[in-house]
Write an enzyme that holds these catalytic residues in place. Structure first.
Site, PDB file in Angstrom:
ATOM      1  N   HIS A 200       2.486  -3.179   1.193  1.00  0.00           N
ATOM      2  CA  HIS A 200       2.660  -2.900  -0.236  1.00  0.00           C
ATOM      3  C   HIS A 200       4.013  -3.432  -0.711  1.00  0.00           C
ATOM      4  O   HIS A 200       5.002  -2.689  -0.735  1.00  0.00           O
ATOM      5  CB  HIS A 200       2.581  -1.387  -0.486  1.00  0.00           C
ATOM      6  CG  HIS A 200       1.207  -0.839  -0.383  1.00  0.00           C
ATOM      7  ND1 HIS A 200       0.326  -0.832  -1.442  1.00  0.00           N
ATOM      8  CD2 HIS A 200       0.538  -0.300   0.660  1.00  0.00           C
ATOM      9  CE1 HIS A 200      -0.826  -0.310  -1.050  1.00  0.00           C
ATOM     10  NE2 HIS A 200      -0.716   0.021   0.210  1.00  0.00           N
TER      11      HIS A 200
ATOM     12  N   GLU B 145       5.077  -4.007  -3.597  1.00  0.00           N
ATOM     13  CA  GLU B 145       5.577  -3.412  -4.843  1.00  0.00           C
ATOM     14  C   GLU B 145       6.576  -2.287  -4.588  1.00  0.00           C
ATOM     15  O   GLU B 145       7.416  -1.993  -5.439  1.00  0.00           O
ATOM     16  CB  GLU B 145       4.394  -2.901  -5.698  1.00  0.00           C
ATOM     17  CG  GLU B 145       3.647  -1.670  -5.182  1.00  0.00           C
ATOM     18  CD  GLU B 145       2.538  -1.971  -4.186  1.00  0.00           C
ATOM     19  OE1 GLU B 145       2.581  -3.046  -3.555  1.00  0.00           O
ATOM     20  OE2 GLU B 145       1.635  -1.131  -4.017  1.00  0.00           O
TER      21      GLU B 145
ATOM     22  N   CYS C 104      -2.990  -5.014   0.186  1.00  0.00           N
ATOM     23  CA  CYS C 104      -3.622  -4.070   1.099  1.00  0.00           C
ATOM     24  C   CYS C 104      -5.146  -4.133   0.973  1.00  0.00           C
ATOM     25  O   CYS C 104      -5.759  -5.062   1.496  1.00  0.00           O
ATOM     26  CB  CYS C 104      -3.062  -2.668   0.876  1.00  0.00           C
ATOM     27  SG  CYS C 104      -3.209  -1.657   2.350  1.00  0.00           S
TER      28      CYS C 104
HETATM   29  N1  GLN Z   1      -8.492   1.560   2.335  1.00  0.00           N
HETATM   30  C1  GLN Z   1      -7.786   0.571   3.066  1.00  0.00           C
HETATM   31  C2  GLN Z   1      -7.287   1.075   4.396  1.00  0.00           C
HETATM   32  O1  GLN Z   1      -7.191   2.250   4.613  1.00  0.00           O
HETATM   33  C3  GLN Z   1      -6.625   0.005   2.248  1.00  0.00           C
HETATM   34  C4  GLN Z   1      -5.581   1.013   1.945  1.00  0.00           C
HETATM   35  C5  GLN Z   1      -4.625   0.573   0.859  1.00  0.00           C
HETATM   36  O2  GLN Z   1      -4.938  -0.293   0.075  1.00  0.00           O
HETATM   37  N2  GLN Z   1      -3.458   1.176   0.822  1.00  0.00           N
HETATM   38  O3  GLN Z   1      -6.952   0.283   5.258  1.00  0.00           O
END
Ligand code: GLN
Length: 549
Positions: free
Chosen positions: A521, A523, A386
């Site tokens: 994500h 994980e 992410c």
């Molecule tokens: N801050 C970034 C976004 O909002 C990544 C978010 C995250 O890593 N879950 O897109």
């Protein structure tokens, strides 16, 4: 609700917090599942937030995202890992939700002029949530957050007391998790705090049926009998929950202590055969006896608060097990790395893989960028999750495409917005739109989305060449497609895209042993018995890297 069949097990906690109620609930569910029962786990949260989505990771730990886009407590991660049953939004109940719904009903006039009160209106709403969407499950295991005695927990205790009264003993079991502290000067475990905690519950009209006692050493039989007598519980229902070296030992340990047997007997269910816990025993054995070791640096902002990366740590353990390896995590606080990079070069040199996990905000991001640059230049296997993918794109644009101002609009207005705010995207229920000034709560791209993978790439290979994968998201920003051609020409390929081709989901570097960034994500979907393919592939690359060095 299918009232005829389902049984409810309410898990409460006493003495102090952090005793592992979530793991206790998940482990009990796992053994009942092996016994052939269909289980579902739920968490009742006494706090006033509608969900933990807007809470700081320092306060709350990880926000666990469900397939249907619920932002929930990290205990739901334990539930999914231990049972492999995907949770839904309905499995995470908060006081914030309950009150918002009750107040909305009051505004609509649904209460027909009644005075709206905690009892019965809030307690009724809690009971509805506990029994909502129940189908053919044999057991609903409901964990109540917090510790007995907390003011916020009172309406929940009243609601579960009422359910016990309404459904009867054959349908409702109360399990209370407490601590027997070991007092070194006395040389023994102490029962008094547990007695007080049970008394508190009894004062609320709840008589616990099973007492599960966390302890650092076995509980002598006479102590179990004493607890049983004072707490009004049968001695065989006072069960030791000894400290163990891996959480995956807990189901086996509970079974050895007789927990599942006692639960089944309580409900009048016969237990002719022992459940087959061989896979759990084998899992624990593999965790304890690895053939290799690898070190992975996790460069993040919340490294002091390990709960913020709960699923990540578990996913690395699972991937390690599948590669017969122990994964040693080197936590790197990104702000420290930013301030004193020279100091960390040795550490980055000593690890076999670098991982930048999800994150928010500019603080610490330059440190993460330095770690990513190191991984790219020195060909260290890299997994960017992410925010870790977005920063990998920024690093690439700055240093390979020579765009020194490349950044994310998350950090403010930008001349080169290589990462930008997502304002429109397609969901199963149609087009979603967002604006700059929208509420922060619940307004991200959340939940499971499909992603098409390009064949003959590392990502496709990791996923066993599945053309379409489904992964869970939680972010507001996306990689800007306007830079795609330039990035691909310079060696960072967009190998995973949303089916409409508009959202970049996976990037990877061709001229590198293993450099993958994912917008989702992974994980969150790793399980001990089905480790996540990307993590498995990452750890495999790290082991190979260790051999080369
Ligand atoms: N801050 C970034 C976004 O909002 C990544 C978010 C995250 O890593 N879950 O897109």
């Amino acid at each position: 609700m299918n009232h005829k069949k389902v049984r409810f097990i309410f898990v409460t906690g006493g003495v102090l917090s952090s005793l592992g109620k979530g793991l206790a609930a998940a482990s009990l569910a796992a053994i009942l599942q092996i016994r052939g029962y269909k289980v579902r786990l739920r968490k009742l949260e006494p706090y006033l937030n509608v969900d933990p989505g807007t809470m700081s990771p320092y306060q709350h730990g990880e926000v666990y995202v469900t397939d249907d886009g619920g932002e929930t407590d990290l205990d739901l991660g334990h539930y999914e890992r231990f049972t492999d049953v995907s949770a839904t939004k309905a499995d995470a109940v908060t006081t914030g939700q309950i009150y918002s719904e009750v107040i909305a009903k009051e505004r609509r006039g649904d209460y027909l002029g009644a005075t709206v009160q905690v009892v019965p209106h809030i307690t009724d709403a809690i009971k509805e949530k506990i029994t909502a969407e129940v189908g053919d499950e044999d057991f609903i295991i409901c964990e109540l957050g917090g510790t007995v005695g907390d003011i916020e927990g009172l309406p929940y205790l009243e609601a579960i007391r009422q359910l016990g009264h309404e459904l009867g003993k054959e349908r409702v079991l109360y399990l209370h998790l407490t601590l027997l502290p070991y007092v070194a000067s006395a040389g023994e475990l102490k029962t008094k705090p547990s007695q007080h905690s049970v008394k508190e519950l009894q004062g609320m009209g709840i008589q616990p049926d099973i007492l599960l006692c966390r302890c650092s050493q076995p509980i002598p039989q006479d102590m179990k009998e004493k607890l049983a007598l004072f707490c009004n519980i049968k001695p065989e229902r006072v069960i030791a929950a000894l400290d163990v070296d891996t959480i995956y030992q807990v189901p086996v340990h509970y079974h050895d202590e007789g927990l599942d047997e006692v639960v089944c007997q309580f409900f009048g269910l016969s237990t002719p055969q022992s459940p087959n816990l061989a896979p759990w025993i084998a899992l624990v054995d593999r965790i304890r006896n690895p053939e290799h070791e690898v070190s992975i640096a996790i460069v993040g902002k919340y490294t002091q608060h390990k709960d913020a990366y709960k699923s990540l740590v578990e996913a690395l353990i699972h991937a390690g097990v599948s590669n017969h390896a122990r994964v040693n995590i080197q936590w790197v606080e990104s702000e420290n790395l930013e301030k004193n990079f020279e100091h960390y070069i040795q550490l980055l040199h000593s690890v076999q893989g670098i991982l930048v996990p999800g994150g928010f905000g500019q603080r610490g991001s330059e440190g993460k960028l330095k770690a990513i640059e190191y991984a790219r230049v020195h060909k260290v296997p890299y997994l960017g999750i992410c925010f870790g993918m977005q920063l990998a794109v920024i690093e690439f644009c700055r240093h390979v495409l020579n765009l020194p101002h490349a950044t994310s609009t998350e950090f403010g207005p930008s001349e080169e917005p290589v990462i930008c705010l997502l304002t429109e995207w397609l969901t199963q229920s149609g087009l979603q739109t967002r604006g700059q000034g929208d509420d922060l709560g619940g307004s991200m791209r959340l939940g499971s989305y499909p992603c098409q993978l390009k064949p003959l790439t590392k990502a496709a290979d990791a996923y066993g060449n599945s053309p379409v994968i489904h992964e869970r998201h939680r972010h507001r920003y996306e990689v800007n497609m306007l830079y795609r051609e330039r990035m691909e020409a310079a060696g960072l390929s967009f190998v995973g895209l949303s089916p409409d081709g508009r959202l970049p989901e996976v990037v990877e570097m061709a001229d590198h042993p293993w450099f993958v960034g994912v917008q989702f994500h992974p994980e969150l979907k790793s399980r001990p018995f089905t480790p996540h393919p990307l993590f498995v592939s990452f750890i495999k690359a790290a082991i190979q890297n260790a051999r080369i060095v």
